[in-house]
Design an enzyme around this catalytic site. Structure first.
Site: not given
Ligand code: MN9
Length: 288
Positions: A44, A133, A161, A163, A185
């Site tokens: 992303s 993911y 992963k 998130t 994540g």
């Molecule tokens: O993949 C990231 N998610 C996105 C991980 O960017 C959608 C996170 O690192 C977030 O950007 C981060 C901030 O909310 O935790």
């Protein structure tokens, strides 16, 4: 494959073209300054869903060329165009990527049988390992404990992963699948995940703040929770300000301030306004 992986940013020119030298600078900054263990490429944070197949290949190639054997590399190849996913999985594998990862298929509200088929079809078409993911807030796709169990039956599916802010599910996955790899994540929740014994983290803010993530991980593993909490607190002060100012734009603004040519975001993402740029510089001064 344990450790801290940066969800790598992609540098674009003002016209939205890939800025190869800028991308190389971001990679070097991550390895030399942030000292992360690996990179998660075309996620992303890399603005993956706004770029073409050809460009994704170009990015995989440039990053591998710049990294060589200096760090681990995970290629995010997920796409609801499954032919594209398979093509990219093979491309990244041939380049020497250590693992591939695929976002859960989104948009058409696929049912679990379809999701199951997606992962198995992709990973059985390539000589590599798969990291699921899962990012329900952006995809709308939730996978429950039983479903993770079905996916993990394929031994080529080696981890996830994760998130999501669901620490109940995270704890259950950890407990049920001790040999699978779990990456946290959400950078702002990393300590909580580390306490639950995840294997590492993949995050966008590690492009600027990877060193603190490494410290949090190390301290948590050594049971030094008080010290880890202090670093997570500073990290979260930083992340709050970054999120308030626009996530990817601000990360790029901070990198730029640090002398790394992170460039512009790709449309339809906006680029930094002058005010946001000023704020990004203040954040960099205060925290980095
Ligand atoms: O993949 C990231 N998610 C996105 C991980 O960017 C959608 C996170 O690192 C977030 O950007 C981060 C901030 O909310 O935790």
């Amino acid at each position: 494959m344990r450790g801290i992986f940066t969800a790598l940013m992609t540098s674009f020119t003002e016209n939205g073209e890939i800025n190869e030298e800028g991308l190389r600078e971001i990679v070097r900054h991550n390895l030399d300054q942030c000292q992360v263990d690996g990179l998660y490429v075309n996620g992303s944070t890399g603005e993956n869903f706004m770029i073409s197949t050809q460009e994704k290949k170009q990015i995989f190639k440039i990053v591998k060329d710049e990294v060589g054997e200096k760090a681990k590399l995970i290629a995010q190849i997920g796409s609801i165009n499954i032919k594209e996913a398979i093509e990219l999985a093979n491309y990244a594998t041939d380049l020497g990527y250590d693992a591939i990862s695929a976002v859960t298929p989104f948009y058409y509200q696929f049912d679990f049988d379809e999701i199951y088929d997606y992962y198995n079809t992709i990973i059985n078409s390539v000589d590599n390992k798969m990291i699921i993911y899962s990012i329900p807030a952006l995809t709308g796709v939730n996978i429950n404990l039983e479903q993770f169990g079905k996916l993990f039956e394929n031994e080529k599916i080696i981890g996830v992963k994760f998130t999501a802010p669901d620490f109940f599910l995270l704890e259950r996955i950890r407990h049920r699948f001790p040999n699978k790899i779990i990456y946290s994540g959400f950078d702002e929740m990393f300590l909580s995940a580390a306490v639950l014994n995840v294997d590492g983290a993949i995050g966008s803010t590690f492009n600027i703040n990877g060193q603190r993530a490494k410290q949090i991980f190390q301290l948590a593993q050594n049971g030094k929770i008080e010290e880890a909490r202090a670093i997570q607190k500073t990290t979260n002060d930083l992340i709050s300000e970054v999120l308030d100012n626009g996530l990817y734009q601000t990360l790029k603004g901070i990198l730029q301030y640090k002398g790394v040519d992170a460039g512009y975001c790709r449309k339809p993402l906006k680029s930094l306004t002058d005010n946001q740029k000023k704020k990004a510089e203040e954040i960099a001064e205060e925290y980095l």
